[in-house]
Enzyme design. Structure first.
Site, PDB file in Angstrom:
ATOM      1  N   SER A  88       0.902  -1.165  -0.031  1.00 42.49           N
ATOM      2  CA  SER A  88       0.027   0.237   0.040  1.00 42.49           C
ATOM      3  C   SER A  88       0.811   1.228   0.046  1.00 42.49           C
ATOM      4  O   SER A  88       0.427   2.366  -0.246  1.00 42.49           O
ATOM      5  CB  SER A  88      -0.919   0.148   1.364  1.00 42.49           C
ATOM      6  N   ASN A 120      -3.772   6.214  -2.522  1.00 39.88           N
ATOM      7  CA  ASN A 120      -3.709   6.726  -1.110  1.00 39.88           C
ATOM      8  C   ASN A 120      -3.175   7.959  -0.803  1.00 39.88           C
ATOM      9  O   ASN A 120      -3.559   8.631   0.074  1.00 39.88           O
ATOM     10  CB  ASN A 120      -2.811   5.685  -0.288  1.00 39.88           C
TER      11      ASN A 120
HETATM   12  P1  NAD Z   1      -3.507  -9.919   6.259  1.00 42.08           P
HETATM   13  O1  NAD Z   1      -2.815  -9.601   7.589  1.00 42.08           O
HETATM   14  O2  NAD Z   1      -4.845  -9.992   6.209  1.00 42.08           O
HETATM   15  O3  NAD Z   1      -2.844 -11.104   5.618  1.00 42.08           O
HETATM   16  C1  NAD Z   1      -1.210 -11.327   5.768  1.00 42.08           C
HETATM   17  C2  NAD Z   1      -1.020 -12.660   5.565  1.00 42.08           C
HETATM   18  O4  NAD Z   1       0.340 -12.810   5.105  1.00 42.08           O
HETATM   19  C3  NAD Z   1      -1.435 -13.478   6.584  1.00 42.08           C
HETATM   20  O5  NAD Z   1      -2.186 -14.668   6.275  1.00 42.08           O
HETATM   21  C4  NAD Z   1      -0.099 -13.858   7.288  1.00 42.08           C
HETATM   22  O6  NAD Z   1      -0.146 -15.395   7.890  1.00 42.08           O
HETATM   23  C5  NAD Z   1       0.675 -14.146   5.880  1.00 42.08           C
HETATM   24  N1  NAD Z   1       2.098 -14.112   5.885  1.00 42.08           N
HETATM   25  C6  NAD Z   1       2.750 -13.251   6.952  1.00 42.08           C
HETATM   26  N2  NAD Z   1       4.229 -13.441   6.993  1.00 42.08           N
HETATM   27  C7  NAD Z   1       4.445 -14.503   6.000  1.00 42.08           C
HETATM   28  C8  NAD Z   1       5.422 -15.263   5.201  1.00 42.08           C
HETATM   29  N3  NAD Z   1       6.733 -14.849   5.657  1.00 42.08           N
HETATM   30  N4  NAD Z   1       5.100 -15.790   4.418  1.00 42.08           N
HETATM   31  C9  NAD Z   1       3.790 -16.319   3.767  1.00 42.08           C
HETATM   32  N5  NAD Z   1       2.893 -15.643   4.339  1.00 42.08           N
HETATM   33  C10 NAD Z   1       3.246 -14.776   5.221  1.00 42.08           C
HETATM   34  O7  NAD Z   1      -2.887  -8.428   5.371  1.00 42.08           O
HETATM   35  P2  NAD Z   1      -3.588  -7.817   4.239  1.00 42.08           P
HETATM   36  O8  NAD Z   1      -4.608  -6.820   4.763  1.00 42.08           O
HETATM   37  O9  NAD Z   1      -4.385  -8.799   3.284  1.00 42.08           O
HETATM   38  O10 NAD Z   1      -2.505  -6.927   3.487  1.00 42.08           O
HETATM   39  C11 NAD Z   1      -1.592  -7.805   2.836  1.00 42.08           C
HETATM   40  C12 NAD Z   1      -0.900  -6.425   1.888  1.00 42.08           C
HETATM   41  O11 NAD Z   1      -2.046  -5.908   1.019  1.00 42.08           O
HETATM   42  C13 NAD Z   1      -0.241  -5.383   2.726  1.00 42.08           C
HETATM   43  O12 NAD Z   1       0.846  -4.920   2.088  1.00 42.08           O
HETATM   44  C14 NAD Z   1      -1.300  -4.412   2.803  1.00 42.08           C
HETATM   45  O13 NAD Z   1      -0.565  -3.183   2.961  1.00 42.08           O
HETATM   46  C15 NAD Z   1      -1.722  -4.397   1.408  1.00 42.08           C
HETATM   47  N6  NAD Z   1      -2.963  -4.052   0.933  1.00 42.08           N
HETATM   48  C16 NAD Z   1      -4.223  -3.777   2.038  1.00 42.08           C
HETATM   49  C17 NAD Z   1      -5.311  -3.360   1.953  1.00 42.08           C
HETATM   50  C18 NAD Z   1      -6.366  -3.774   2.849  1.00 42.08           C
HETATM   51  O14 NAD Z   1      -7.440  -2.915   3.045  1.00 42.08           O
HETATM   52  N7  NAD Z   1      -6.249  -4.465   3.774  1.00 42.08           N
HETATM   53  C19 NAD Z   1      -5.684  -2.892   0.810  1.00 42.08           C
HETATM   54  C20 NAD Z   1      -4.743  -2.814  -0.238  1.00 42.08           C
HETATM   55  C21 NAD Z   1      -3.388  -3.210   0.102  1.00 42.08           C
END
Ligand code: NAD
Length: 315
Positions: free
Chosen positions: A149, A223
């Site tokens: 993000s 953003n």
């Molecule tokens: P989340 O916490 O829901 O999911 C992250 C996942 O990654 C978890 O299932 C965790 O177990 C896994 N993980 C952690 N370390 C790991 C590793 N070493 N190897 C493999 N898997 C691993 O997070 P999210 O909200 O899905 O966000 C993920 C990305 O997307 C971030 O960079 C975030 O900034 C971006 N993003 C989020 C949103 C939002 O609204 N949530 C929107 C756009 C972008």
């Protein structure tokens, strides 16, 4: 290889990119037969599901937590069931989509993917180590994409420790919830090659998304525009310009957005809003991106929005 060159290249969002394409031969999008997704959380699961459903590709879904994989696939089942009950898809289509999702805890299982999308938490060191691993685990032609993000895509590309691998790094920044939001930002690192860009654009379109191009600049496009808007709404609240209902109501009913900025902040997560404002402030050094005092205090109080049960509103 596809023979078509993406129309976005011709449209060229950023002048820097438009210039670099006009001189050389047009790059062509490579075919994506198999996708990898790293991180089966909120975003990764959504990306994997939409790719399996709309693009019809098999997806290797990697997470280091078996519990996250189980939870994610349960959620996928629920979403597919909902689509069947609403007659958006048939039961057979739902089963075929589900069969394309292959969960694993092993990064080595990405040895046969053409494109991988990383969606692990927004922690720079974690993303860097994942990209260093992806450069080794994925085939030498695979596109390595991040869903970050706010982290610099150029810095993530550098973490591959290889100029060649860095040229295959890009960001496909999907919006939440992925099955619903059509927009996706395509952010290019300084190192990203034209072939990587056209392949990413073509694949996002195959997933049914509408890509917008953005340069690698703090907050990218979405953003950079959205977060100062939310921050300003919080400053209006903390300085007494308006109450929370009035702020949300005037923006909802006066500018035709589906929800007001404070409710939206609760849905995104107050901590996420804070983190992105801090990136904008730190990376640009511009005081106009100073996070609202109330935003910081809410993070300190643990009032993180819908996910914590309390934000600007109670859930
Ligand atoms: P989340 O916490 O829901 O999911 C992250 C996942 O990654 C978890 O299932 C965790 O177990 C896994 N993980 C952690 N370390 C790991 C590793 N070493 N190897 C493999 N898997 C691993 O997070 P999210 O909200 O899905 O966000 C993920 C990305 O997307 C971030 O960079 C975030 O900034 C971006 N993003 C989020 C949103 C939002 O609204 N949530 C929107 C756009 C972008």
């Amino acid at each position: 290889m596809f023979t078509t060159t993406s129309r976005h290249i011709l449209r060229g969002a950023a002048p820097r990119c438009a210039r670099s394409y006009s001189s050389g031969p047009a790059a062509q999008a490579a075919e994506v037969k198999k996708l990898g997704v790293v991180g089966a959380g909120q975003m990764g699961l959504g990306i994997a599901l939409v790719a399996a459903q709309k693009a019809g590709v098999p997806v290797t879904l990697v997470d280091n937590s078996q519990a996250s994989l189980d939870k994610g696939l349960k959620f996928a089942d629920k979403l597919l069931e909902k689509d069947v009950s609403k007659q958006k898809i048939t039961k057979d289509e739902s089963l075929a989509t589900r069969a394309r999702l292959a969960p694993t805890t092993k990064m080595e299982d990405l040895g046969d993917v053409d494109f991988v999308i990383e969606a692990v938490p927004e922690i720079p060191d974690l993303k860097n180590s994942i990209f260093s691993n992806l450069a080794q685990a994925c085939p030498p032609h695979a596109i390595l994409s991040t869903n970050t993000s706010s982290i610099s895509v150029t810095r993530i590309a550098a973490a591959t420790n290889s100029a060649e691998a860095a040229s295959r790094v890009i960001s496909t920044h999907f919006m939440n919830p992925v099955p619903v939001q059509k927009g996706v930002e395509i952010i290019t690192a300084l190192q990203t090659s034209p072939a990587t860009i056209v392949t990413a654009l073509a694949f996002c379109e195959r997933m049914g998304k509408i890509p917008s191009r953005s340069a690698d600049s703090p907050g990218f496009l979405a953003n950079r525009i959205l977060m100062p808007y939310i921050n300003e709404a919080i400053i209006c609240l903390e300085t007494g310009v308006g109450g929370k209902e009035d702020i949300d109501s005037i923006m909802k009913n006066g500018t035709n957005v589906p929800m007001g900025p404070l409710q939206l902040a609760d849905f995104i997560g107050i901590d996420t809003c804070m983190a992105i404002m801090e990136v904008l402030h730190r990376e640009t050094g511009d005081s106009k991106y100073r996070p609202a005092v109330l935003l910081r205090k809410m993070v300190d109080a643990g009032w993180l929005g819908k996910k914590s049960g309390k934000g600007f509103y109670d859930y």
